[in-house]
Design an enzyme around this catalytic site. Structure first.
Site, mmCIF file in Angstrom:
data_model
loop_
_atom_site.group_PDB
_atom_site.id
_atom_site.type_symbol
_atom_site.label_atom_id
_atom_site.label_comp_id
_atom_site.label_asym_id
_atom_site.label_seq_id
_atom_site.Cartn_x
_atom_site.Cartn_y
_atom_site.Cartn_z
ATOM 1 N N ASP A 1 4.008 -18.289 13.521
ATOM 2 C CA ASP A 1 4.619 -18.410 14.836
ATOM 3 C C ASP A 1 3.789 -19.284 15.766
ATOM 4 O OD1 ASP A 1 4.988 -17.440 17.760
ATOM 5 O OD2 ASP A 1 6.750 -16.647 16.735
ATOM 6 N N TRP B 1 9.137 -16.398 17.797
ATOM 7 C CA TRP B 1 9.896 -17.006 16.694
ATOM 8 C C TRP B 1 9.881 -16.117 15.464
ATOM 9 C CZ3 TRP B 1 12.665 -19.700 19.393
ATOM 10 C CH2 TRP B 1 12.194 -20.577 20.380
ATOM 11 N N ASP B 2 8.796 -15.384 15.235
ATOM 12 C CA ASP B 2 8.772 -14.404 14.145
ATOM 13 C C ASP B 2 9.862 -13.355 14.342
ATOM 14 O OD1 ASP B 2 6.800 -15.174 12.322
ATOM 15 O OD2 ASP B 2 5.192 -14.312 13.519
ATOM 16 N N LEU B 3 9.978 -12.844 15.561
ATOM 17 C CA LEU B 3 10.949 -11.793 15.841
ATOM 18 C C LEU B 3 12.377 -12.318 15.708
ATOM 19 C CD1 LEU B 3 9.165 -10.094 18.858
ATOM 20 C CD2 LEU B 3 9.175 -9.350 16.481
#
Length: 405
Positions: free
Chosen positions: A140, A169-171
């Site tokens: 991320d 962005w990971d989530l």
């Protein structure tokens, strides 16, 4: 409470945030998610934050790992051995209409390549999380730097890029994983086809900033958007200090919100005069943004003359859009008072109390259970017996040979 994905089985071979978030989302909707790790745990098994904040033993429980993997069953396998690889492949491709779903972020394991697995189960649903579309690694914090967000974050005076701590962005990628699984399941139910879905973190970040119009703006301007600190870009919103030191964030996106803010602060006549003097129309967002510093200066004394309680009561009564800045310890205190139903207490395997979350989705008004904390390898025997039909002697032999943990 009946959950919509009960009966569905998903195998997850993923670490860190994106893949496990996708699996957790599916688990909280009722899916039976089997997380497969190497014996001893994957690289994220002891990731911070941990119990004791790093001052305790090296094997301290990870709040992070326990929370992202709650509600899943944990299987540990020696995936360097042929027997271990065969077990994992068999779990992934096990027969059944509600099986044959894999979420992974594996790189370089030929035995887990999509074509190899599809040869065993043609209708396999396989969602693979990547860093870049070509398979190169990324996280991320690296992709966020590359899409330009740190360059427009922070105060106007700042020169260096400002990284935010949230792995956004990971989530978003994790939620996209669950969306991909559900879309592929719907297609398989109609057509009988499987699906191989590749999802790159870098693409998620690029899509995010492009869909917000930020890249188009940069292309037109030919330069970076300026930093504005806590000001809301393109509208009016900024933080104010109250007389007791508390700070609040106040936003006026709509004409109604702007009118409410002017009325409660008693500044209607001031802003009417300002509009006339500057030939401005502050009912327009663009004008409120252009004159943001002037507006903030006019409003600042009203907040500075009142403590947080007074500000809160008056803004709420006027239906102003606002929020209070508070630390996470205050969020914890509010949870202890029962003010956040989406939060839940989670007991870690060592008995430590932690705080996690239920699904934000409310079905019939209910968030549903958060899920129990996982224990690395705890469910290995149960899963092998249930999914692969192995007997006690066979499972015992696998333990003896070090194939499973």
């Amino acid at each position: 409470m009946s959950r919509p994905l009960e009966g569905l089985q998903v195998v997850e071979c993923a670490s860190f945030v994106a893949g496990p978030t996708g699996g957790m989302t599916l688990a909280q909707l009722g899916a039976g998610v089997i997380r497969v790790d190497p014996i001893g745990g994957n690289t994220d098994h002891r990731r911070w934050p941990v119990v004791g904040n790093g001052t305790g033993p090296a094997d301290a429980e990870s709040y992070y790992w326990a929370s992202l993997n709650k509600g899943k069953r944990s299987v540990t396998v020696d995936m360097r051995s042929d027997e271990g690889r065969e077990l994992v492949a068999a779990l992934i491709t096990a027969p059944g209409t509600d099986r044959g779903v894999l979420v992974d972020n594996v790189v370089g394991r030929r035995w887990m390549a999509n074509d190899v697995l599809v040869a065993r189960r043609p209708d396999l649903i396989h969602v693979r999380v990547q860093g870049y579309p070509d398979g190169r690694p990324a996280v991320d914090y690296t992709v966020n730097a590359e899409v330009g967000i740190p360059q427009i974050t922070g105060s106007e005076e700042g020169g260096a890029p400002v990284n935010h701590v949230l792995p956004a962005w990971d989530l978003v990628t994790g939620l996209s994983v669950s969306t991909g699984v559900l879309a592929a399941l719907y297609d398989r139910a109609r057509s009988g086809r499987g699906a191989y879905v590749e999802l790159a973190l870098a693409d998620v970040a690029l899509a995010g900033v492009a869909n917000l119009g930020w890249l188009s703006e940069a292309a037109e301007r030919g330069r970076e958007r300026p930093r504005h600190g806590n000001h809301v870009y393109g509208s009016f919103g900024v933080d104010f200090a109250c007389s007791d030191g508390a700070r609040v964030m106040v936003v006026a996106l709509t004409e109604g919100q702007w009118a409410a803010l002017r009325k409660v602060t008693g500044t209607e006549e001031v802003f009417a005069a300002l509009e006339q003097a500057l030939d401005a129309d502050l009912t327009k967002e663009s004008e409120r943004y252009r004159l943001r510093e002037t507006i903030a200066a006019v409003l600042k004394p009203w907040f500075a003359a009142r403590d947080l309680k007074t500000v809160s009561d008056e803004l709420d009564a006027a239906r102003v859009l606002w929020g209070r800045y508070q630390g996470m310890t205050e969020v914890v205190a509010a949870h202890r008072e029962g003010r956040h139903p989406v939060l839940a207490d989670l007991t870690l395997p060592d008995g430590t109390a932690s705080i996690t979350a239920r699904s934000p989705l409310r079905w019939g008004g209910e968030h549903g259970p958060a899920g129990e904390a996982p224990v690395l390898g705890r469910d290995t025997d149960e899963v092998l017996a249930e999914v692969l039909g192995l007997g006690a002697a066979e499972i015992g032999g696998l333990h003896d040979r070090g194939v499973v943990g």
